[in-house]
Write a protein that holds these residues in place. Structure first.
Motif, PDB file in Angstrom:
ATOM      1  N   ARG A   1       0.823  -1.206   0.000  1.00  0.00           N
ATOM      2  CA  ARG A   1       0.000   0.000   0.000  1.00  0.00           C
ATOM      3  C   ARG A   1       0.860   1.260   0.000  1.00  0.00           C
ATOM      4  N   GLU A   2       0.372   2.261  -0.711  1.00  0.00           N
ATOM      5  CA  GLU A   2       1.089   3.524  -0.864  1.00  0.00           C
ATOM      6  C   GLU A   2       0.259   4.672  -0.302  1.00  0.00           C
ATOM      7  N   VAL A   3       0.964   5.721   0.082  1.00  0.00           N
ATOM      8  CA  VAL A   3       0.310   6.964   0.483  1.00  0.00           C
ATOM      9  C   VAL A   3       0.420   7.956  -0.666  1.00  0.00           C
ATOM     10  N   THR A   4      -0.533   8.853  -0.714  1.00  0.00           N
ATOM     11  CA  THR A   4      -0.515   9.939  -1.670  1.00  0.00           C
ATOM     12  C   THR A   4      -1.178  11.145  -1.021  1.00  0.00           C
ATOM     13  N   TYR A   5      -0.867  12.308  -1.514  1.00  0.00           N
ATOM     14  CA  TYR A   5      -1.526  13.526  -1.034  1.00  0.00           C
ATOM     15  C   TYR A   5      -1.387  14.598  -2.101  1.00  0.00           C
ATOM     16  N   TRP A   6      -2.309  15.551  -2.047  1.00  0.00           N
ATOM     17  CA  TRP A   6      -2.284  16.701  -2.944  1.00  0.00           C
ATOM     18  C   TRP A   6      -2.750  17.882  -2.125  1.00  0.00           C
ATOM     19  N   VAL A   7      -1.941  18.920  -2.072  1.00  0.00           N
ATOM     20  CA  VAL A   7      -2.280  20.121  -1.315  1.00  0.00           C
ATOM     21  C   VAL A   7      -2.264  21.310  -2.258  1.00  0.00           C
ATOM     22  N   ASP A   8      -3.275  22.143  -2.151  1.00  0.00           N
ATOM     23  CA  ASP A   8      -3.368  23.355  -2.955  1.00  0.00           C
ATOM     24  C   ASP A   8      -2.070  24.147  -2.843  1.00  0.00           C
ATOM     25  N   ARG A   9      -1.572  24.626  -3.968  1.00  0.00           N
ATOM     26  CA  ARG A   9      -0.283  25.322  -4.004  1.00  0.00           C
ATOM     27  C   ARG A   9      -0.241  26.522  -3.057  1.00  0.00           C
TER      28      ARG A   9
ATOM     29  N   TRP B   1       1.394  25.386   0.153  1.00  0.00           N
ATOM     30  CA  TRP B   1       2.706  24.752   0.167  1.00  0.00           C
ATOM     31  C   TRP B   1       3.627  25.481   1.139  1.00  0.00           C
ATOM     32  N   GLY B   2       4.467  24.717   1.809  1.00  0.00           N
ATOM     33  CA  GLY B   2       5.469  25.296   2.694  1.00  0.00           C
ATOM     34  C   GLY B   2       4.923  25.781   4.022  1.00  0.00           C
ATOM     35  N   ARG B   3       3.678  25.417   4.348  1.00  0.00           N
ATOM     36  CA  ARG B   3       3.052  25.890   5.580  1.00  0.00           C
ATOM     37  C   ARG B   3       2.765  24.755   6.560  1.00  0.00           C
ATOM     38  N   GLY B   4       3.289  23.559   6.291  1.00  0.00           N
ATOM     39  CA  GLY B   4       3.117  22.433   7.200  1.00  0.00           C
ATOM     40  C   GLY B   4       1.833  21.648   7.026  1.00  0.00           C
ATOM     41  N   VAL B   5       1.024  22.026   6.049  1.00  0.00           N
ATOM     42  CA  VAL B   5      -0.271  21.364   5.854  1.00  0.00           C
ATOM     43  C   VAL B   5      -0.091  19.916   5.409  1.00  0.00           C
ATOM     44  N   ALA B   6       0.745  19.670   4.418  1.00  0.00           N
ATOM     45  CA  ALA B   6       0.937  18.300   3.923  1.00  0.00           C
ATOM     46  C   ALA B   6       1.510  17.406   5.014  1.00  0.00           C
ATOM     47  N   THR B   7       2.466  17.921   5.782  1.00  0.00           N
ATOM     48  CA  THR B   7       3.052  17.124   6.865  1.00  0.00           C
ATOM     49  C   THR B   7       1.997  16.785   7.908  1.00  0.00           C
ATOM     50  N   ALA B   8       1.214  17.760   8.328  1.00  0.00           N
ATOM     51  CA  ALA B   8       0.175  17.508   9.331  1.00  0.00           C
ATOM     52  C   ALA B   8      -0.872  16.533   8.802  1.00  0.00           C
ATOM     53  N   ALA B   9      -1.251  16.687   7.546  1.00  0.00           N
ATOM     54  CA  ALA B   9      -2.254  15.791   6.955  1.00  0.00           C
ATOM     55  C   ALA B   9      -1.721  14.367   6.868  1.00  0.00           C
ATOM     56  N   LEU B  10      -0.480  14.211   6.410  1.00  0.00           N
ATOM     57  CA  LEU B  10       0.083  12.868   6.293  1.00  0.00           C
ATOM     58  C   LEU B  10       0.244  12.233   7.670  1.00  0.00           C
TER      59      LEU B  10
ATOM     60  N   ALA C   1       8.593  12.386  -7.530  1.00  0.00           N
ATOM     61  CA  ALA C   1       9.594  12.822  -8.493  1.00  0.00           C
ATOM     62  C   ALA C   1      10.851  13.179  -7.708  1.00  0.00           C
ATOM     63  N   ALA C   2      12.001  12.778  -8.215  1.00  0.00           N
ATOM     64  CA  ALA C   2      13.263  12.982  -7.496  1.00  0.00           C
ATOM     65  C   ALA C   2      13.555  14.458  -7.250  1.00  0.00           C
ATOM     66  N   ASP C   3      13.007  15.338  -8.083  1.00  0.00           N
ATOM     67  CA  ASP C   3      13.244  16.773  -7.903  1.00  0.00           C
ATOM     68  C   ASP C   3      12.141  17.480  -7.116  1.00  0.00           C
ATOM     69  N   ASN C   4      11.206  16.712  -6.561  1.00  0.00           N
ATOM     70  CA  ASN C   4      10.126  17.302  -5.768  1.00  0.00           C
ATOM     71  C   ASN C   4      10.573  17.364  -4.304  1.00  0.00           C
ATOM     72  N   GLU C   5      11.458  18.314  -4.019  1.00  0.00           N
ATOM     73  CA  GLU C   5      12.044  18.429  -2.677  1.00  0.00           C
ATOM     74  C   GLU C   5      10.999  18.645  -1.590  1.00  0.00           C
ATOM     75  N   GLY C   6       9.942  19.389  -1.888  1.00  0.00           N
ATOM     76  CA  GLY C   6       8.908  19.632  -0.882  1.00  0.00           C
ATOM     77  C   GLY C   6       8.236  18.345  -0.449  1.00  0.00           C
ATOM     78  N   SER C   7       7.859  17.527  -1.401  1.00  0.00           N
ATOM     79  CA  SER C   7       7.204  16.266  -1.074  1.00  0.00           C
ATOM     80  C   SER C   7       8.164  15.320  -0.369  1.00  0.00           C
ATOM     81  N   LEU C   8       9.390  15.270  -0.822  1.00  0.00           N
ATOM     82  CA  LEU C   8      10.378  14.405  -0.165  1.00  0.00           C
ATOM     83  C   LEU C   8      10.610  14.844   1.284  1.00  0.00           C
ATOM     84  N   ARG C   9      10.601  16.134   1.528  1.00  0.00           N
ATOM     85  CA  ARG C   9      10.769  16.651   2.891  1.00  0.00           C
ATOM     86  C   ARG C   9       9.589  16.217   3.771  1.00  0.00           C
ATOM     87  N   VAL C  10       8.369  16.327   3.240  1.00  0.00           N
ATOM     88  CA  VAL C  10       7.172  15.897   3.980  1.00  0.00           C
ATOM     89  C   VAL C  10       7.274  14.421   4.341  1.00  0.00           C
TER      90      VAL C  10
END
Length: 156
Positions: free
Chosen positions: A78-86, A89-98, A115-124
Motif C-alpha cells: 500500500r502507498e500513500v498519496t496527497y495533494w495540497v493546494d499550491r 505549500w510550505g506551511r506544514g499542511v501536507a506534513t500535518a495531513a500525512l 519525483a526525485a526533484d520534488n524536494e517539498g514532497s520528499l521533505r514531507v
C-alpha cells in the motif's frame, strides 16, 4: 493553522479538480492523469476510488478544503498519496495531513513515490518517517517524459 482530515464529500470534488489543473502543481507532482482537464475521467476516477476499500480523506486547513490524502493498493504494497493546494505549500499542511493519515491507518509497511526533484514532497515524507529505499524512472504525464523517481518506505 488547524489541519484536519475528514471523509470526502461530493462538494470537495470541484475543489480537487481545480487543484489538479494548476500547471505548476501538475509539473511538481509529475505523475498525474494523462489529461487532467478530462472532467469525465476525473469524475469516473473519484467514483471508483470512493467505493474502493482505500482510505481517502479530504484535508481541511482552518475549515477550508485544501487537498486530499489517501492510502491505496494491495496489502503489503500500500502507498500513500496527497495533494495540497499550491497556496498552502510550505506551511506544514501536507506534513500535518500525512501524520494524521498515518495515525488513522496503522498498517505497515507503507510506501510512497515522488519525483526525485520534488524536494517539498520528499521533505514531507521524511518528516513523517519514510526512508528512501530505491531510485526508479517512470513516465511523468505532466512533463511528457520519463523522469527520475524516488521510492520511500515506512516500517512499523
Amino acid at each position: 493553522m488547524d489541519v484536519e482530515l475528514r471523509e470526502v464529500h461530493d462538494s470537495d470534488l470541484p475543489v480537487f479538480y481545480r487543484q489538479l489543473n494548476d500547471p505548476e502543481a501538475l509539473r511538481m507532482a509529475a505523475f498525474t492523469p494523462k489529461d487532467p482537464t478530462d472532467r469525465d475521467a476525473f469524475d469516473a476516477h473519484w467514483q471508483r476510488i470512493r467505493t474502493s476499500p482505500d482510505v481517502l480523506r479530504t484535508i481541511l486547513a482552518d475549515g477550508d478544503v485544501v487537498g486530499s490524502t489517501a492510502v491505496y493498493g494491495e496489502p503489503g504494497e500500500r502507498e500513500v498519496t496527497y495533494w495540497v493546494d499550491r497556496a498552502y505549500w510550505g506551511r506544514g499542511v501536507a506534513t500535518a495531513a500525512l501524520r494524521g493519515l498515518l495515525a488513522e491507518v496503522p498498517e505497515r509497511p507503507l510506501y510512497a513515490r515522488a519525483a526525485a526533484d520534488n524536494e517539498g514532497s520528499l521533505r514531507v515524507l521524511r518528516k513523517c518517517g519514510f526512508r528512501v529505499t530505491a531510485q526508479a524512472r517512470g513516465f511523468a504525464n505532466a512533463r511528457g517524459e520519463e523522469i527520475d523517481e524516488v521510492v520511500l518506505h515506512l516500517e512499523g
